[in-house]
Write a protein that holds these residues in place. Structure first.
Motif, mmCIF file in Angstrom:
data_model
loop_
_atom_site.group_PDB
_atom_site.id
_atom_site.type_symbol
_atom_site.label_atom_id
_atom_site.label_comp_id
_atom_site.label_asym_id
_atom_site.label_seq_id
_atom_site.Cartn_x
_atom_site.Cartn_y
_atom_site.Cartn_z
ATOM 1 N N PRO A 126 0.921 -1.157 -0.082
ATOM 2 C CA PRO A 126 0.008 -0.087 0.078
ATOM 3 C C PRO A 126 0.939 1.278 -0.015
ATOM 4 O O PRO A 126 0.456 2.267 -0.590
ATOM 5 N N LEU A 127 2.113 1.111 0.462
ATOM 6 C CA LEU A 127 2.822 2.569 0.574
ATOM 7 C C LEU A 127 3.291 2.694 -0.658
ATOM 8 O O LEU A 127 3.431 3.949 -1.271
ATOM 9 N N GLY A 128 3.678 1.619 -1.456
ATOM 10 C CA GLY A 128 4.220 1.900 -2.713
ATOM 11 C C GLY A 128 3.098 2.174 -3.635
ATOM 12 O O GLY A 128 3.367 2.953 -4.580
ATOM 13 N N LEU A 129 1.640 1.800 -3.478
ATOM 14 C CA LEU A 129 0.738 2.549 -4.178
ATOM 15 C C LEU A 129 0.680 3.927 -4.037
ATOM 16 O O LEU A 129 0.554 4.719 -4.843
ATOM 17 N N LEU A 130 0.603 4.452 -2.806
ATOM 18 C CA LEU A 130 0.532 5.677 -2.414
ATOM 19 C C LEU A 130 1.968 6.609 -3.142
ATOM 20 O O LEU A 130 1.661 7.602 -3.742
ATOM 21 N N LEU A 131 3.055 6.013 -2.936
ATOM 22 C CA LEU A 131 4.034 6.770 -3.735
ATOM 23 C C LEU A 131 4.148 6.641 -5.159
ATOM 24 O O LEU A 131 4.460 7.477 -5.673
ATOM 25 N N GLY A 132 3.594 5.671 -5.544
ATOM 26 C CA GLY A 132 3.558 5.697 -7.204
ATOM 27 C C GLY A 132 2.284 6.695 -7.562
ATOM 28 O O GLY A 132 2.705 7.371 -8.685
ATOM 29 N N LEU A 133 1.388 6.950 -7.128
ATOM 30 C CA LEU A 133 0.352 7.871 -7.543
ATOM 31 C C LEU A 133 0.726 9.058 -7.154
ATOM 32 O O LEU A 133 0.681 10.133 -7.848
ATOM 33 N N ALA A 134 1.704 9.390 -6.084
ATOM 34 C CA ALA A 134 2.120 10.496 -5.650
ATOM 35 C C ALA A 134 3.240 11.145 -6.847
ATOM 36 O O ALA A 134 3.274 12.305 -7.196
ATOM 37 N N ARG A 135 3.950 10.108 -7.404
ATOM 38 C CA ARG A 135 5.027 10.395 -8.156
ATOM 39 C C ARG A 135 4.506 10.738 -9.499
ATOM 40 O O ARG A 135 5.074 11.731 -10.110
ATOM 41 N N ILE A 136 3.260 10.696 -9.914
ATOM 42 C CA ILE A 136 2.704 10.900 -11.092
ATOM 43 C C ILE A 136 1.709 11.978 -11.003
ATOM 44 O O ILE A 136 0.654 12.352 -11.597
ATOM 45 N N SER A 137 1.636 12.709 -9.497
ATOM 46 C CA SER A 137 0.911 13.866 -9.133
ATOM 47 C C SER A 137 0.982 15.217 -10.024
ATOM 48 O O SER A 137 2.042 15.237 -10.546
ATOM 49 N N LYS A 138 -0.135 15.743 -10.383
ATOM 50 C CA LYS A 138 -0.037 16.723 -10.854
ATOM 51 C C LYS A 138 0.597 18.087 -10.300
ATOM 52 O O LYS A 138 0.784 18.941 -10.737
ATOM 53 N N LEU A 139 0.892 17.762 -8.964
ATOM 54 C CA LEU A 139 1.629 18.835 -8.114
ATOM 55 C C LEU A 139 3.160 18.556 -8.190
ATOM 56 O O LEU A 139 3.670 17.409 -7.833
ATOM 57 N N PRO A 140 3.909 19.450 -8.899
ATOM 58 C CA PRO A 140 5.274 19.338 -9.272
ATOM 59 C C PRO A 140 6.208 19.017 -7.987
ATOM 60 O O PRO A 140 6.922 18.186 -7.984
ATOM 61 N N VAL A 141 5.846 19.779 -6.927
ATOM 62 C CA VAL A 141 6.632 19.542 -5.630
ATOM 63 C C VAL A 141 6.539 18.238 -4.992
ATOM 64 O O VAL A 141 7.597 17.798 -4.949
ATOM 65 N N ILE A 142 5.234 17.830 -4.978
ATOM 66 C CA ILE A 142 5.053 16.255 -4.411
ATOM 67 C C ILE A 142 5.833 15.101 -5.393
ATOM 68 O O ILE A 142 6.548 14.438 -4.828
#
Length: 216
Positions: free
Chosen positions: A29-45
């Motif tokens: 689940p942590l990997g899922l959150l990180l994976g989604l955060a990596r393609i986030s539209k928020l550049p900083v995140i």
């Protein structure tokens, strides 16, 4: 190698199993959150997570476990060796799982997303009902492969005194001056652990296929 040595090897195998299982259960689940955060539209995140994943994948497990067990107390964070071991494996596998989830997410058919939007589904709704079940099925082989690699890499935690299967094997070999028997037994135990994980994967896939055929 006597019966007592075999019992000790089983105890070491149990340590390997439970620290790996906890790390895998948290790392997916942590990997899922990180994976989604990596393609986030928020550049900083996205940039922060990308750097974190890159560092996590490039850092040897031995270095990471030493940093967590020895380095964190310097910062005032004291944890026991077993917690440090689980945390090390969890953080490591989460970085690799993040890339698996990211690739599966980006390969998801856009047509299904557009169809969900057309019927009025919100993003959380179509992610939970449509995307995530299919993503889980598609990601399963990669996640299981990463889990098996984690089990095989778990002996790195022995550097901080964890009495896992590999450490027990080394101890018995040095005490009995007969290294081959404990190594063979340890190898067989590792094979059984990994074979069990693969078997669970196949069972999950068969159930998912039956569910998909019923839904279809």
């Amino acid at each position: 190698m006597g019966a007592g040595d075999f019992q000790t090897l089983l105890e070491g195998a149990w340590v390997t199993i439970w620290i790996s299982v906890i790390a895998i259960a948290g790392g997916i689940p942590l990997g899922l959150l990180l994976g989604l955060a990596r393609i986030s539209k928020l550049p900083v995140i996205s940039q922060i997570v990308t750097v974190y994943i890159s560092i996590g994948r490039a850092t040897p497990l031995v270095t990471l476990v030493l940093f967590i067990f020895i380095g964190l107390p310097v910062l005032g964070i004291n944890i026991d060796r077993y917690t440090a071991s689980v945390l090390t494996l969890l953080l490591n596998t989460a970085c690799f799982n993040a890339e698996i989830w990211r690739s599966v997410y980006q390969a998801f058919p856009r047509s299904q997303i557009e169809a969900a939007k057309a019927v009025g589904m919100t993003k959380p709704q179509y992610f939970r009902r449509i995307m995530f079940p299919q993503m889980s099925f598609a990601a399963m082989p990669g996640l299981v492969n990463e889990a098996t690699l984690l089990v095989k890499a778990s002996p790195a935690v022995a550097v901080i005194g964890i009495v896992d299967l590999t450490r027990v094997t080394n101890r018995i070999a040095s005490q009995t001056y007969e290294p081959l028997p404990p190594i063979i037994v340890a190898g067989a135990l590792y094979i059984l652990i990994i074979a069990g994980m693969v078997r669970l994967q196949r069972r999950f896939e068969r159930r998912a296929e039956r569910f998909a055929s019923i839904e279809g």
